[in-house]
Design a protein around this motif. Structure first.
Motif, short mmCIF file in Angstrom:
data_model
loop_
_atom_site.label_atom_id
_atom_site.label_comp_id
_atom_site.label_asym_id
_atom_site.label_seq_id
_atom_site.Cartn_x
_atom_site.Cartn_y
_atom_site.Cartn_z
N ASP A 238 -12.30 2.72 -0.94
CA ASP A 238 -11.78 3.42 -2.12
C ASP A 238 -10.35 3.87 -1.91
O ASP A 238 -9.52 3.79 -2.83
N LEU A 239 -10.03 4.32 -0.71
CA LEU A 239 -8.66 4.77 -0.43
C LEU A 239 -7.68 3.61 -0.46
O LEU A 239 -6.58 3.72 -1.02
N THR B 164 -6.23 19.00 12.18
CA THR B 164 -5.30 17.93 11.74
C THR B 164 -4.49 18.34 10.52
O THR B 164 -3.47 17.72 10.23
N HIS B 165 -4.95 19.36 9.80
CA HIS B 165 -4.34 19.79 8.52
C HIS B 165 -4.31 18.64 7.51
O HIS B 165 -3.44 18.59 6.63
N ALA B 166 -5.25 17.73 7.62
CA ALA B 166 -5.30 16.59 6.71
C ALA B 166 -5.87 17.02 5.36
O ALA B 166 -6.72 17.90 5.27
N ALA B 167 -5.39 16.35 4.31
CA ALA B 167 -5.94 16.56 2.97
C ALA B 167 -7.01 15.52 2.66
O ALA B 167 -7.79 15.71 1.73
N THR B 168 -7.03 14.43 3.44
CA THR B 168 -7.97 13.35 3.19
C THR B 168 -8.64 12.92 4.48
O THR B 168 -7.96 12.56 5.45
N ILE B 169 -9.98 12.99 4.51
CA ILE B 169 -10.76 12.47 5.63
C ILE B 169 -11.31 11.12 5.21
O ILE B 169 -12.00 11.01 4.20
N VAL B 170 -11.03 10.10 5.99
CA VAL B 170 -11.47 8.75 5.67
C VAL B 170 -12.65 8.37 6.56
O VAL B 170 -12.64 8.64 7.76
N THR B 171 -13.66 7.75 5.96
CA THR B 171 -14.82 7.28 6.72
C THR B 171 -15.11 5.83 6.35
O THR B 171 -14.52 5.29 5.43
N ALA B 172 -16.05 5.22 7.07
CA ALA B 172 -16.41 3.82 6.80
C ALA B 172 -17.92 3.64 6.75
O ALA B 172 -18.43 2.59 7.11
N ASN B 173 -18.60 4.69 6.30
CA ASN B 173 -20.07 4.65 6.25
C ASN B 173 -20.53 5.70 5.24
O ASN B 173 -19.99 6.82 5.22
N PRO B 174 -21.51 5.37 4.38
CA PRO B 174 -21.90 6.33 3.35
C PRO B 174 -22.47 7.63 3.89
O PRO B 174 -22.21 8.71 3.34
N LEU C 54 0.84 -1.19 0.00
CA LEU C 54 0.00 0.00 0.00
C LEU C 54 0.88 1.24 0.00
O LEU C 54 1.71 1.42 0.89
N GLU C 55 0.67 2.10 -0.99
CA GLU C 55 1.46 3.33 -1.08
C GLU C 55 0.53 4.52 -1.34
O GLU C 55 -0.32 4.47 -2.23
N LEU C 56 0.71 5.56 -0.56
CA LEU C 56 -0.06 6.79 -0.74
C LEU C 56 0.86 7.96 -0.40
O LEU C 56 0.72 8.60 0.65
#
Length: 447
Positions: A433-434, A397-407, A322-324
């Motif tokens: 998807d991520l 958090t200064h995050a560029a990506t917020i990850v969730t596990a529910n629509p 896994l690479e991101l």
């Protein structure tokens, strides 16, 4: 507004049906108060806290107060996130009390004609029928692809809609063509050596509006060595019905799902939607007084696992790279994944395994985002208060990506990004998807 006769019927049903032991189990200690979003956002009103709502339920059951408009409002404003359950020293099953109370009220009051029509259309006419879900999704897809969406925005039509609906229109995912919505697989083989057989709960919204996420989920399961059965006769999980006073309809949907998955021979039943999973794992409770279905429901629920849990169990991280690179990511818990399915570590372990990415834990990531099924539509004002507080923590958090596990959480976080004007620097994605995005491309040759 309920009539005197309706309030008397509700009171009688509270006395007959509410679990007295569970109501008394609440010690009024107040440990739940800091975990309750509506208590905080309402300015610390006791009636909008778990402790306060339980006290009101008990008072109605004992005949001390009437189930009036204020009582109903207190229950309606609850998100049902069940964060209170995880901190309760007495283990009060607040979610079960709330669902029973809402069911009693819904079945003993007369709704206005528009509300009756809307409830019947949604709970009876739409969600139980996957072909109708596909048809509605197909219409949205046509609207998006035909140029109607562009034209509607250009002429300012969206400004005529309520603010909540206009905002939701902006963040709807791109719907695939109807051909793709209809041609869904019922079986997918494992990639490489088979480690286990799983059955995939595809969901109603997930297999229409979030079709790409379901496809990503299946690919990840295959890469993990899972043989995947996807029974076509499965139905909506029934969560919305169960949460909004349609318990009998929820039971009918549950029966369809139990029967659909019993013949798969799967080791586990996998879901990628925390809201669905939180209801699926409690089918046993749904049929606690049904001798015919209780055992079958318990057997079904015992097999339900979230995608993140099964990927780790199947050795996914040992089988793929896994690479991101260069991304700062954070994670927003799905309330029902965390509080009902008791899963919070697995998603984080997967995200921390992404090479080149920096994972930053969000403050109060376990607090509800304000989506809560259809809550963000029917209780928009409170939902937006909860979301605005959430976005302050996201920005920290200064995050560029917020990850969730529910629509629902995914759409809510996308809405938060839009409200904050951050759409050019931040995105919200489902964890499936991520992870698929991060899988090195040479490992994606699914047979």
């Amino acid at each position: 507004m309920t009539t005197v006769k309706e309030r008397e019927a509700i009171q009688q049903q509270f006395k007959a049906r509410m679990d007295e032991d569970e109501l008394l189990n609440c010690m009024r200690c107040g440990f739940c108060l800091p975990s309750c979003p509506t208590y905080i956002e309402s300015g610390f009103q006791e009636t909008h806290s778990p402790r306060g709502r339980i006290a009101l339920m008990k008072a109605v059951a004992d005949g001390l107060i009437e189930p009036d408009a204020d009582f109903e409002r207190s229950l309606d404003l609850c998100l049902g996130c069940r964060a209170c359950e995880t901190v309760c020293p007495s283990g009060v099953k607040y979610g079960s009390l709330l669902e029973e109370a809402r069911d009693i009220i819904a079945n003993n009051k007369s709704y206005s004609l528009p509300v009756r029509v809307a409830r019947k259309a949604a709970f009876s006419g739409l969600f139980p029928h996957q072909n109708r879900m596909r048809a509605v999704a197909g219409l949205i897809g046509f609207y998006q692809r035909s140029g109607l969406q562009t034209a509607a925005r250009k002429i300012g039509f969206m400004s005529l809609l309520p603010e909540g609906l206009a905002s939701m229109e902006k963040i709807l995912p791109k719907i695939p063509p109807m051909k793709e919505l209809k041609n869904r697989p019922e079986f997918m083989p494992a990639t490489g050596r088979k480690t286990m057989k799983v059955a995939f709960f595809r969901g109603c919204l997930m297999d229409t509006m979030f079709l790409e996420t379901n496809d990503a989920t299946i690919k990840l399961l295959q890469l993990a060595g899972c043989e995947v059965a996807i029974p076509d006769s499965q139905a909506c999980c029934g969560a919305l019905h169960g949460h909004y006073g349609e318990k009998e309809s929820a039971k009918e949907l549950a029966k369809r799902n139990i029967a659909a998955f019993e013949g798969t021979g799967a080791d586990y039943i996998i879901t990628n939607a925390g809201g669905c999973g939180g209801f699926l794992v409690e089918y046993g409770h749904l049929f606690q007084n049904d001798a015919e279905w209780h055992e079958r429901a318990e057997a079904f629920s015992s097999k339900v696992k979230d995608l993140s849990e099964i990927l780790l169990e199947a050795g996914f991280l040992e089988k793929v790279t896994l690479e991101l690179p260069g991304q700062i990511i954070t994670y927003q818990d799905s309330c029902h994944l965390r509080n009902a399915m008791k899963s919070s570590a697995a998603p984080r372990e997967l995200l921390k395994a992404l090479k080149g990415a920096e994972y930053r834990e969000m403050n109060e990531a376990d607090r509800c985002c304000g989506s809560a099924g259809i809550y963000n539509i029917i209780e928009s004002e409170m939902s937006m208060k909860v979301l605005d507080s959430k976005m302050e923590n996201v920005k920290d958090t200064h995050a560029a990506t917020i990850v969730t596990a529910n629509p629902g959480c995914l759409l809510q976080m996308k809405l938060g990004i839009e409200r904050e004007g951050l759409s050019k620097s931040m995105r919200a994605v489902h964890i499936a998807d991520l992870l698929l995005e991060a899988v090195k491309k040479e490992t994606l040759a699914i047979q």
